[in-house]
Design a protein around this motif. Structure first.
Motif, PDB file in Angstrom:
ATOM      1  N   THR A   4      13.171  -3.774   0.557  1.00 29.45           N
ATOM      2  CA  THR A   4      12.910  -3.913   1.985  1.00 29.45           C
ATOM      3  C   THR A   4      14.147  -4.480   2.671  1.00 29.45           C
ATOM      4  O   THR A   4      14.968  -5.169   2.065  1.00 29.45           O
ATOM      5  CB  THR A   4      11.725  -4.857   2.223  1.00 29.45           C
ATOM      6  OG1 THR A   4      11.993  -6.103   1.571  1.00 29.45           O
ATOM      7  CG2 THR A   4      10.437  -4.262   1.677  1.00 29.45           C
ATOM      8  N   ASN A  24       5.598   3.379   0.220  1.00 24.54           N
ATOM      9  CA  ASN A  24       4.718   2.824  -0.809  1.00 24.54           C
ATOM     10  C   ASN A  24       5.148   1.428  -1.286  1.00 24.54           C
ATOM     11  O   ASN A  24       4.806   1.013  -2.395  1.00 24.54           O
ATOM     12  CB  ASN A  24       4.629   3.777  -2.004  1.00 24.54           C
ATOM     13  CG  ASN A  24       4.129   5.143  -1.589  1.00 24.54           C
ATOM     14  OD1 ASN A  24       3.230   5.276  -0.763  1.00 24.54           O
ATOM     15  ND2 ASN A  24       4.753   6.190  -2.144  1.00 24.54           N
ATOM     16  N   HIS A  25       5.873   0.720  -0.467  1.00 27.10           N
ATOM     17  CA  HIS A  25       6.222  -0.666  -0.718  1.00 27.10           C
ATOM     18  C   HIS A  25       5.594  -1.536   0.367  1.00 27.10           C
ATOM     19  O   HIS A  25       5.165  -1.033   1.415  1.00 27.10           O
ATOM     20  CB  HIS A  25       7.745  -0.860  -0.755  1.00 27.10           C
ATOM     21  CG  HIS A  25       8.388  -0.331  -2.001  1.00 27.10           C
ATOM     22  ND1 HIS A  25       8.485   1.016  -2.271  1.00 27.10           N
ATOM     23  CD2 HIS A  25       8.974  -0.968  -3.056  1.00 27.10           C
ATOM     24  CE1 HIS A  25       9.098   1.197  -3.428  1.00 27.10           C
ATOM     25  NE2 HIS A  25       9.408   0.002  -3.928  1.00 27.10           N
ATOM     26  N   GLY A  26       5.556  -2.833   0.120  1.00 23.53           N
ATOM     27  CA  GLY A  26       4.896  -3.687   1.098  1.00 23.53           C
ATOM     28  C   GLY A  26       5.428  -5.106   1.127  1.00 23.53           C
ATOM     29  O   GLY A  26       6.249  -5.518   0.299  1.00 23.53           O
ATOM     30  N   LYS A  71       1.927  -2.433   4.291  1.00 28.08           N
ATOM     31  CA  LYS A  71       2.441  -1.409   3.387  1.00 28.08           C
ATOM     32  C   LYS A  71       2.850  -0.164   4.167  1.00 28.08           C
ATOM     33  O   LYS A  71       2.180   0.230   5.134  1.00 28.08           O
ATOM     34  CB  LYS A  71       1.371  -1.037   2.356  1.00 28.08           C
ATOM     35  CG  LYS A  71       1.837  -0.051   1.290  1.00 28.08           C
ATOM     36  CD  LYS A  71       0.735   0.209   0.265  1.00 28.08           C
ATOM     37  CE  LYS A  71       1.192   1.182  -0.804  1.00 28.08           C
ATOM     38  NZ  LYS A  71       0.139   1.439  -1.815  1.00 28.08           N
ATOM     39  N   GLN A  73       3.014   3.620   4.124  1.00 30.60           N
ATOM     40  CA  GLN A  73       2.294   4.674   3.409  1.00 30.60           C
ATOM     41  C   GLN A  73       2.969   6.023   3.610  1.00 30.60           C
ATOM     42  O   GLN A  73       3.030   6.548   4.708  1.00 30.60           O
ATOM     43  CB  GLN A  73       0.850   4.732   3.909  1.00 30.60           C
ATOM     44  CG  GLN A  73      -0.095   5.468   2.998  1.00 30.60           C
ATOM     45  CD  GLN A  73      -1.535   5.284   3.414  1.00 30.60           C
ATOM     46  OE1 GLN A  73      -1.856   5.400   4.586  1.00 30.60           O
ATOM     47  NE2 GLN A  73      -2.409   4.980   2.451  1.00 30.60           N
ATOM     48  N   SER A 113       6.379  -8.679  -1.266  1.00 30.05           N
ATOM     49  CA  SER A 113       5.169  -8.679  -2.099  1.00 30.05           C
ATOM     50  C   SER A 113       5.441  -9.192  -3.505  1.00 30.05           C
ATOM     51  O   SER A 113       4.500  -9.516  -4.240  1.00 30.05           O
ATOM     52  CB  SER A 113       4.589  -7.258  -2.169  1.00 30.05           C
ATOM     53  OG  SER A 113       5.548  -6.350  -2.697  1.00 30.05           O
TER      54      SER A 113
END
Length: 282
Positions: A4, A24-26, A71, A73, A113
């Motif tokens: 990120t 698909n990361h958060g 997240k 998406q 996360s």
């Protein structure tokens, strides 16, 4: 690896954080911290650490019961985050072999996360009572970014081994977990600390990093007006009154003892003369 991207916007004036998130990361953030987000962002509320962990966060560190999971998406997304109170934001990077980060209640804003946030109690009673950081702290551990928020502008100090820095209690935001610190007087004397208005200060010893806020958060007074309060001012007033009462009590006790001794001595001499007079009369 895909990471990120974090950026502080308007760092020292009503700061916010813009985070770009890969597909698909958060990340995680405090409840109600999201200002705006792109269409690909999905958010949901979670209880960090379960029910007990959330209860500890709420009642012990002044944080929200729920945290927000964010997240991206399917494709890249971005989100803008801001703290509830106006002020600054700093970013701290946790590494694999680096120390954890300790935060005072209300200082946590967001994190990757891969970072875990827990609540723990300070082991030193003096620091808990007088440092202004409270009995409970938040510990951030793991790998990734941590965003800390404070009142006013935020400042970072890197302390070399053996270096010492004093920070007024109430201005602490966060510090690296391996650092030693203790709470003491701002000056060498109690009177000097009271008259200077500084009261108590937290003395940190390097190596490590300390984050401080330039202003103390206002507290709500009766009538809804905000005022700034020195966490140690009330303690010094109570301490001063206590010392005054002790000194007066000791003085009264000493004078009372001397008076009793003098009276007893005078009575003994008077009694002696009376016996002599009685003997002559006999």
């Amino acid at each position: 690896s895909i990471m990120t991207s974090w950026e502080v916007v308007d760092k020292n004036s009503f700061a916010s954080v813009r985070v770009t998130i890969p597909p698909n990361h958060g990340i995680s953030c405090e409840s109600d911290a999201v200002v705006t987000m792109s269409h690909s962002i999905v958010i949901e509320g979670r209880m960090s650490g379960g029910i007990l962990g959330s209860l500890f966060r709420t009642f012990l560190t002044n944080e929200s019961f729920f945290t927000t999971a964010i997240k991206a998406q399917g494709r890249h997304g971005d989100v803008l985050l801001a703290a509830q109170d106006p002020g600054g934001v700093v970013l701290h990077v946790l590494t694999n072999n680096g120390p954890d980060l300790l935060l005072v209640g209300g200082a946590y804003l967001a994190s990757d996360s891969t970072v875990t946030i827990t609540t723990e109690m300070q082991t030193a009673l003096g620091n808990s009572l007088m440092s202004g950081s409270g009995f409970f702290l938040m510990r951030a551990r793991g790998i990734g970014q941590v965003a800390c928020a404070g009142y006013g502008s935020l400042h970072k100090y890197e302390l070399a081994p053996g270096e010492r820095r004093a920070v007024d209690n109430g201005h602490l935001v966060a510090w690296t977990g391996q650092m030693r610190y203790e709470t003491g007087l701002a000056t060498r004397s109690l009177l000097g600390s009271m008259t200077s208005g500084e009261g108590l200060m937290c003395h940190f010893y390097g190596p490590g990093t300390v984050y401080i806020q330039s202003h103390k958060p206002p507290v709500r007074a009766k009538g809804g007006k905000e005022r700034t309060q020195n966490p140690s001012s009330g303690l010094f007033v109570v301490l001063f009154i206590f010392l005054f009462i002790v000194i007066i009590s000791i003085a009264v006790f000493v004078f009372s003892t001397q008076d009793v001794t003098f009276t007893s001595s005078g009575g003994s001499r008077g009694g002696g003369r009376k016996r002599i007079g009685s003997s002559r009369e006999f």
